[in-house]
Design a protein around this motif. Structure first.
Motif, PDB file in Angstrom:
ATOM      1  N   ARG A  51       7.371  16.940  19.796  1.00  0.00           N
ATOM      2  CA  ARG A  51       5.949  17.590  19.555  1.00  0.00           C
ATOM      3  C   ARG A  51       5.555  17.137  18.000  1.00  0.00           C
ATOM      4  O   ARG A  51       4.311  16.935  17.683  1.00  0.00           O
ATOM      5  N   TYR A  52       6.357  17.215  16.990  1.00  0.00           N
ATOM      6  CA  TYR A  52       6.091  17.143  15.732  1.00  0.00           C
ATOM      7  C   TYR A  52       5.463  15.610  15.315  1.00  0.00           C
ATOM      8  O   TYR A  52       4.709  15.373  14.832  1.00  0.00           O
ATOM      9  N   ALA A  53       6.238  14.641  16.085  1.00  0.00           N
ATOM     10  CA  ALA A  53       5.911  13.053  15.983  1.00  0.00           C
ATOM     11  C   ALA A  53       4.594  12.909  16.345  1.00  0.00           C
ATOM     12  O   ALA A  53       3.849  12.293  15.725  1.00  0.00           O
ATOM     13  N   TYR A  54       4.283  13.507  17.616  1.00  0.00           N
ATOM     14  CA  TYR A  54       3.011  13.391  18.082  1.00  0.00           C
ATOM     15  C   TYR A  54       1.890  13.909  17.381  1.00  0.00           C
ATOM     16  O   TYR A  54       0.533  13.260  17.416  1.00  0.00           O
ATOM     17  N   SER A  55       2.155  15.231  16.765  1.00  0.00           N
ATOM     18  CA  SER A  55       1.297  15.866  15.932  1.00  0.00           C
ATOM     19  C   SER A  55       0.816  14.930  14.701  1.00  0.00           C
ATOM     20  O   SER A  55      -0.287  15.062  14.396  1.00  0.00           O
ATOM     21  N   ARG A  56       1.824  14.283  14.426  1.00  0.00           N
ATOM     22  CA  ARG A  56       1.434  13.183  13.114  1.00  0.00           C
ATOM     23  C   ARG A  56       1.021  11.800  13.516  1.00  0.00           C
ATOM     24  O   ARG A  56       0.933  10.907  12.548  1.00  0.00           O
ATOM     25  N   ASP A  60       5.032   6.291  21.184  1.00  0.00           N
ATOM     26  CA  ASP A  60       6.350   6.149  21.534  1.00  0.00           C
ATOM     27  C   ASP A  60       6.769   4.742  21.016  1.00  0.00           C
ATOM     28  O   ASP A  60       7.799   4.452  20.748  1.00  0.00           O
ATOM     29  N   GLU A  61       5.688   3.711  20.942  1.00  0.00           N
ATOM     30  CA  GLU A  61       6.020   2.314  20.487  1.00  0.00           C
ATOM     31  C   GLU A  61       6.481   2.392  18.787  1.00  0.00           C
ATOM     32  O   GLU A  61       7.464   1.619  18.454  1.00  0.00           O
ATOM     33  N   LEU A  62       5.801   3.249  18.253  1.00  0.00           N
ATOM     34  CA  LEU A  62       5.963   3.384  16.549  1.00  0.00           C
ATOM     35  C   LEU A  62       7.221   3.809  16.549  1.00  0.00           C
ATOM     36  O   LEU A  62       8.044   3.672  15.515  1.00  0.00           O
ATOM     37  N   HIS A 142      -0.372   0.957  10.596  1.00  0.00           N
ATOM     38  CA  HIS A 142       0.908   0.243  10.553  1.00  0.00           C
ATOM     39  C   HIS A 142       0.500  -1.502  10.558  1.00  0.00           C
ATOM     40  O   HIS A 142       1.449  -2.133  10.006  1.00  0.00           O
ATOM     41  N   ASP A 143      -0.461  -1.688  10.861  1.00  0.00           N
ATOM     42  CA  ASP A 143      -0.569  -3.159  11.051  1.00  0.00           C
ATOM     43  C   ASP A 143      -1.390  -3.927   9.705  1.00  0.00           C
ATOM     44  O   ASP A 143      -1.508  -5.081   9.598  1.00  0.00           O
ATOM     45  N   GLU A 144      -1.483  -2.907   8.837  1.00  0.00           N
ATOM     46  CA  GLU A 144      -2.072  -3.460   7.494  1.00  0.00           C
ATOM     47  C   GLU A 144      -1.672  -2.551   6.290  1.00  0.00           C
ATOM     48  O   GLU A 144      -2.112  -3.158   5.239  1.00  0.00           O
ATOM     49  N   ALA A 145      -0.942  -1.537   6.427  1.00  0.00           N
ATOM     50  CA  ALA A 145      -0.780  -0.826   5.203  1.00  0.00           C
ATOM     51  C   ALA A 145       0.771  -0.623   4.905  1.00  0.00           C
ATOM     52  O   ALA A 145       1.697  -0.765   5.591  1.00  0.00           O
ATOM     53  N   VAL A 146       0.998  -0.440   3.542  1.00  0.00           N
ATOM     54  CA  VAL A 146       2.461  -0.259   3.084  1.00  0.00           C
ATOM     55  C   VAL A 146       2.065   1.012   2.214  1.00  0.00           C
ATOM     56  O   VAL A 146       1.356   1.585   1.613  1.00  0.00           O
ATOM     57  N   ALA A 147       3.298   1.791   2.110  1.00  0.00           N
ATOM     58  CA  ALA A 147       3.208   3.167   1.278  1.00  0.00           C
ATOM     59  C   ALA A 147       4.230   2.989   0.097  1.00  0.00           C
ATOM     60  O   ALA A 147       5.207   2.500   0.062  1.00  0.00           O
ATOM     61  N   THR A 148       3.678   3.661  -0.928  1.00  0.00           N
ATOM     62  CA  THR A 148       4.497   3.529  -2.238  1.00  0.00           C
ATOM     63  C   THR A 148       5.520   5.006  -2.587  1.00  0.00           C
ATOM     64  O   THR A 148       5.864   5.121  -3.518  1.00  0.00           O
ATOM     65  N   PHE A 149       5.259   5.894  -1.668  1.00  0.00           N
ATOM     66  CA  PHE A 149       6.150   7.184  -1.947  1.00  0.00           C
ATOM     67  C   PHE A 149       5.426   8.039  -3.171  1.00  0.00           C
ATOM     68  O   PHE A 149       6.213   8.825  -3.496  1.00  0.00           O
ATOM     69  N   GLY A 150       4.189   7.738  -3.241  1.00  0.00           N
ATOM     70  CA  GLY A 150       3.875   8.663  -4.394  1.00  0.00           C
ATOM     71  C   GLY A 150       2.277   8.188  -4.950  1.00  0.00           C
ATOM     72  O   GLY A 150       1.737   7.394  -4.178  1.00  0.00           O
ATOM     73  N   HIS A 151       1.898   8.924  -6.103  1.00  0.00           N
ATOM     74  CA  HIS A 151       0.438   8.506  -6.401  1.00  0.00           C
ATOM     75  C   HIS A 151       0.193   7.503  -7.272  1.00  0.00           C
ATOM     76  O   HIS A 151      -0.747   7.250  -7.892  1.00  0.00           O
ATOM     77  N   ARG A 152       1.381   6.622  -7.444  1.00  0.00           N
ATOM     78  CA  ARG A 152       1.325   5.659  -8.354  1.00  0.00           C
ATOM     79  C   ARG A 152       2.133   4.495  -7.758  1.00  0.00           C
ATOM     80  O   ARG A 152       2.995   4.510  -7.108  1.00  0.00           O
ATOM     81  N   MET A 153       1.676   3.217  -8.039  1.00  0.00           N
ATOM     82  CA  MET A 153       2.312   1.862  -7.676  1.00  0.00           C
ATOM     83  C   MET A 153       2.898   1.498  -8.744  1.00  0.00           C
ATOM     84  O   MET A 153       2.453   1.076  -9.941  1.00  0.00           O
ATOM     85  N   SER A 154       4.203   1.234  -8.756  1.00  0.00           N
ATOM     86  CA  SER A 154       5.017   0.849  -9.723  1.00  0.00           C
ATOM     87  C   SER A 154       4.794  -0.637 -10.070  1.00  0.00           C
ATOM     88  O   SER A 154       4.369  -1.235  -9.292  1.00  0.00           O
ATOM     89  N   ASP A 155       5.392  -1.168 -11.384  1.00  0.00           N
ATOM     90  CA  ASP A 155       5.088  -2.572 -11.524  1.00  0.00           C
ATOM     91  C   ASP A 155       6.425  -3.327 -10.573  1.00  0.00           C
ATOM     92  O   ASP A 155       5.743  -4.229  -9.969  1.00  0.00           O
ATOM     93  N   ALA A 156       7.315  -2.777 -10.426  1.00  0.00           N
ATOM     94  CA  ALA A 156       8.198  -3.541  -9.161  1.00  0.00           C
ATOM     95  C   ALA A 156       7.513  -3.436  -7.862  1.00  0.00           C
ATOM     96  O   ALA A 156       7.706  -4.575  -7.154  1.00  0.00           O
ATOM     97  N   GLN A 157       6.850  -2.612  -7.296  1.00  0.00           N
ATOM     98  CA  GLN A 157       6.018  -2.549  -6.378  1.00  0.00           C
ATOM     99  C   GLN A 157       4.904  -3.560  -6.177  1.00  0.00           C
ATOM    100  O   GLN A 157       4.689  -4.195  -5.304  1.00  0.00           O
TER     101      GLN A 157
END
Length: 234
Positions: A51-56, A60-62, A142-157
């Motif tokens: 239920r939580y997964a669907y709410s987000r 099923d495929e993802l 999912h077919d075009e985005a990456v996540a940085t895990f925060g409000h900033r993109m690091s130099d390594a990312q």
């Protein structure tokens, strides 16, 4: 001490004590929690996580493709687990609380999320990539985005994105973070040919926006024009 060193030099008994060099501790190995269970199959006891997964907005495929699971017990009890892989290696995981009574997000000790990007493996070779904050935001695109895990993109990312062949970045954050992220990106000149900004309606982040609204914002992304201090949701 300095005084002791001078005394030894004057007495002709100065020497250096040679000991073993301290060994550098290897980084901790990142593993999924022992209590982790795959969410691929519905069964008694995991209905709340479905239920939580669907709410987000997950499908099923993802859930199958990204090996999303859950923990019923243990340190991460009551949480949906989203593994963060890069070319087959587990780099981290995001443990998202399925109830409001818990701290929203937890990650394993010793992870280096600032050195990786969620979903980078799926988008390797793309010249245009959307950059978002969290894993659920990335899963919404999912077919075009990456996540940085925060409000900033690091130099390594940023370096990782360039290695992947990305030349055009579209920043897609919620209104509260967009100005901060854009300002950081423009000031640091991250080495991309073009940095665009996708503006979402006020109060929405990528995961909360209706799919057609999110796609439209990304499609209409444009270069920075207004003063950065005024940058915000359209």
């Amino acid at each position: 001490s300095y005084a002791e060193a001078v005394r030894r030099l004057l007495d002709g008994v100065a020497y250096a004590e040679r000991g073993e060099r301290p060994t550098k501790e290897p980084p901790p190995e990142i593993k999924l929690p022992e209590e982790y269970k795959s969410l691929r199959r519905r069964k008694s006891g995991n209905e709340r996580y479905w239920r939580y997964a669907y709410s987000r907005g997950l499908t099923d495929e993802l859930i199958r493709r990204y090996k999303i699971g859950y923990c019923r017990t243990g340190e991460y009890a009551g949480r949906l687990i989203v593994p963060v892989y890069a070319f087959g290696e587990l780099k981290s995981f995001v443990a998202r609380a399925a109830t409001k009574a818990q701290l929203k997000v937890r990650t394993p000790t010793g992870n280096k999320q600032s050195e990786t990007l969620f979903n980078i493996e799926q988008l390797w070779g793309r010249e245009r990539v959307v950059v978002v904050e969290g894993v659920f935001d990335a899963l919404a695109l999912h077919d075009e985005a990456v996540a940085t895990f925060g409000h900033r993109m690091s130099d390594a990312q940023a370096s990782l994105l360039r290695q992947a062949g990305c030349r055009q970045v579209v920043l897609c954050w919620d209104g509260d973070s967009l100005a901060e992220m854009a300002e950081s990106a423009y000031e640091r000149r991250l080495g991309f040919d073009e940095i665009l900004v996708a503006r979402l309606p006020a109060g929405l982040d990528p995961n909360a926006a209706p799919p057609y609204v999110l796609r439209r914002a990304v499609d209409l992304a444009g270069p920075y024009e207004a003063p950065l201090s005024q940058l915000g949701p359209a």
